[in-house]
Write a protein that holds these residues in place. Structure first.
Motif, mmCIF file in Angstrom:
data_model
loop_
_atom_site.group_PDB
_atom_site.id
_atom_site.type_symbol
_atom_site.label_atom_id
_atom_site.label_comp_id
_atom_site.label_asym_id
_atom_site.label_seq_id
_atom_site.Cartn_x
_atom_site.Cartn_y
_atom_site.Cartn_z
ATOM 1 N N VAL A 163 0.855 -1.184 0.000
ATOM 2 C CA VAL A 163 0.000 0.000 0.000
ATOM 3 C C VAL A 163 0.905 1.252 0.000
ATOM 4 O O VAL A 163 1.905 1.288 0.716
ATOM 5 N N HIS A 220 1.097 5.423 0.579
ATOM 6 C CA HIS A 220 0.407 6.446 1.356
ATOM 7 C C HIS A 220 0.956 7.840 1.076
ATOM 8 O O HIS A 220 2.109 7.992 0.688
ATOM 9 N N CYS A 248 -1.331 3.986 9.781
ATOM 10 C CA CYS A 248 -1.854 4.970 8.829
ATOM 11 C C CYS A 248 -3.339 5.205 9.101
ATOM 12 O O CYS A 248 -3.892 4.653 10.043
ATOM 13 N N CYS A 270 -5.565 4.513 6.748
ATOM 14 C CA CYS A 270 -6.306 3.648 5.819
ATOM 15 C C CYS A 270 -6.499 2.256 6.411
ATOM 16 O O CYS A 270 -5.861 1.913 7.405
ATOM 17 N N CYS A 291 -5.405 -0.568 5.797
ATOM 18 C CA CYS A 291 -4.279 -1.522 5.851
ATOM 19 C C CYS A 291 -3.657 -1.548 7.243
ATOM 20 O O CYS A 291 -3.083 -2.560 7.655
ATOM 21 N N LYS A 292 -3.732 -0.430 7.956
ATOM 22 C CA LYS A 292 -3.242 -0.316 9.346
ATOM 23 C C LYS A 292 -1.749 -0.612 9.510
ATOM 24 O O LYS A 292 -1.271 -0.845 10.614
ATOM 25 N N ALA A 293 -1.014 -0.660 8.382
ATOM 26 C CA ALA A 293 0.391 -1.065 8.461
ATOM 27 C C ALA A 293 1.360 0.110 8.468
ATOM 28 O O ALA A 293 2.574 -0.084 8.566
HETATM 29 ZN ZN LIG Z 1 -2.537 2.057 5.196
#
Ligand SMILES: [Zn+2]
Length: 351
Positions: free
Chosen positions: A188, A190, A247, A249, A251-253
């Motif tokens: 992803v 950002h 983040c 979004c 994906c939380k990564a």
């Molecule tokens: Zn993300």
């Protein structure tokens, strides 16, 4: 090594000053101080020295060098909006590489930005030609300084396939990215504000990864912590940067990119990172004119605005970048040029 000037303590000191100049946080975004510290702690020498020395060792006449740039900005309105930080740096660096080595730069950008990028390259003095014609120019009997501009896919499978084809066909000496969105470990991309922007940006990570597989030199240049190259300091970004490990979004990564380039150059404005690399090439060749100048900077920034690139901070199609006017960028280029010119003169006198 084809450099005219030895790397000694005096040289390291000059490169230190280049590093500091390009990382001087005039835009006041706050993160670059940390990015530079993280990156500099990982290596023994100034960032611009390591990257420019490598390029100076490997690029010869007629070689191809890949440079990727382009950041679609406000893409939900239209992906045709992109920012002025990146393309001017790519164009000036392409000019410098052409001038220093008579090599052929290939620029990679999103398909809808190829036309606009062509205008920016012309402003830097390079004639844009298709690859089959551009590669003939270094050995032509009359001077013709050229580059190619190619689109690179956004969609993953196409990007992976294209990366394999491009690296195989052209065997570039280096792949350099300037202000190019880098994927985190969940693939992803950002913005620095932690918002997902994956579906608008060329997946240049795959081009860089293919280069790494083929032992081709890779250099990442960025200013926000979310660009390709920042994978070199992924853990530090995760720990210390806003949105680094979390983040906005799903994906939380976090924004921290995962692809690790051979070299990373941080800068307060990504264009300046490219100028730092240019400055290094000029120093190592002992030729100040390898570096561009204020007049070219003006032309490039004005053409970028004419091509409808926008200042990512102000949102205007005005000839500046990252909230700084063209005048400031022109002055910055002249300061860097003065540093190189004086240094080369001094080193030549002292021997
Ligand atoms: Zn993300």
């Amino acid at each position: 090594m084809n450099s005219l000037i030895k790397i000694d303590n005096r040289m390291i000191d000059i490169f230190d000053r280049i590093d500091h100049l390009i990382n001087l946080d005039i835009p006041g975004r706050g993160v670059v101080k940390f990015l530079y510290q993280f990156a500099r702690k990982k290596v023994d020498y100034p960032l611009t020295l390591l990257a420019s020395q490598k390029l100076n060792q490997i690029i010869k006449r007629g070689d191809i060098v890949f440079i990727a740039t382009g950041w679609p900005d406000r893409p939900e309105i239209t992906p045709d909006i992109a920012e002025t930080d990146g393309p001017p740096g790519a164009a000036s660096l392409a000019r410098a590489i052409n001038r220093a080595y008579n090599a052929v730069p290939f620029i990679f950008i999103e398909e809808n930005l190829v036309q606009a990028m062509t205008m920016v390259m012309n402003a830097a003095g390079l004639k844009v030609l298709p690859p089959t014609q551009a590669i003939k120019t270094p050995t032509y009997h009359a001077p013709i300084n050229s580059a190619s501009i190619l689109s690179f896919p956004i969609e993953k499978d196409r990007a992976i396939k294209r990366a394999g084809e491009l690296i195989g066909q052209y065997q570039p000496k280096a792949v350099i990215t300037i202000e190019k969105g880098g994927m985190n470990e969940k693939e992803v991309i950002h913005t620095s504000r932690g918002v997902e922007t994956t579906k608008y940006i060329s997946k240049i990570d795959y081009l860089v990864q293919e280069a790494i597989k083929n032992k081709i030199t890779t250099i990442g240049i960025g200013d926000g912590g979310n660009e390709i190259g920042m994978g070199c300091i992924q853990e530090e970004i995760r720990k210390h940067l806003p949105f680094g490990d979390r983040c906005k979004c799903p994906c939380k990564a976090g924004i921290a990119p995962s692809t690790k380039t051979d070299f990373l150059i941080t800068a307060a404005v990504s264009n300046w990172g490219a100028y730092g690399l240019e400055a290094g090439l000029a120093l190592l060749k002992g030729k100040p004119d390898v570096f561009h100048n204020g007049e070219i900077e003006r032309r490039v920034l004005e053409k970028a605005a004419d091509a409808q690139f926008i200042d990512g901070i102000s949102g205007y199609t005005e000839p500046g970048a990252d909230g700084l006017s063209a005048h400031i960028h022109i002055c910055f280029v002249e300061i860097l040029k003065e540093l190189i010119t004086k240094s080369i003169k001094k080193l030549k006198i002292e021997g």
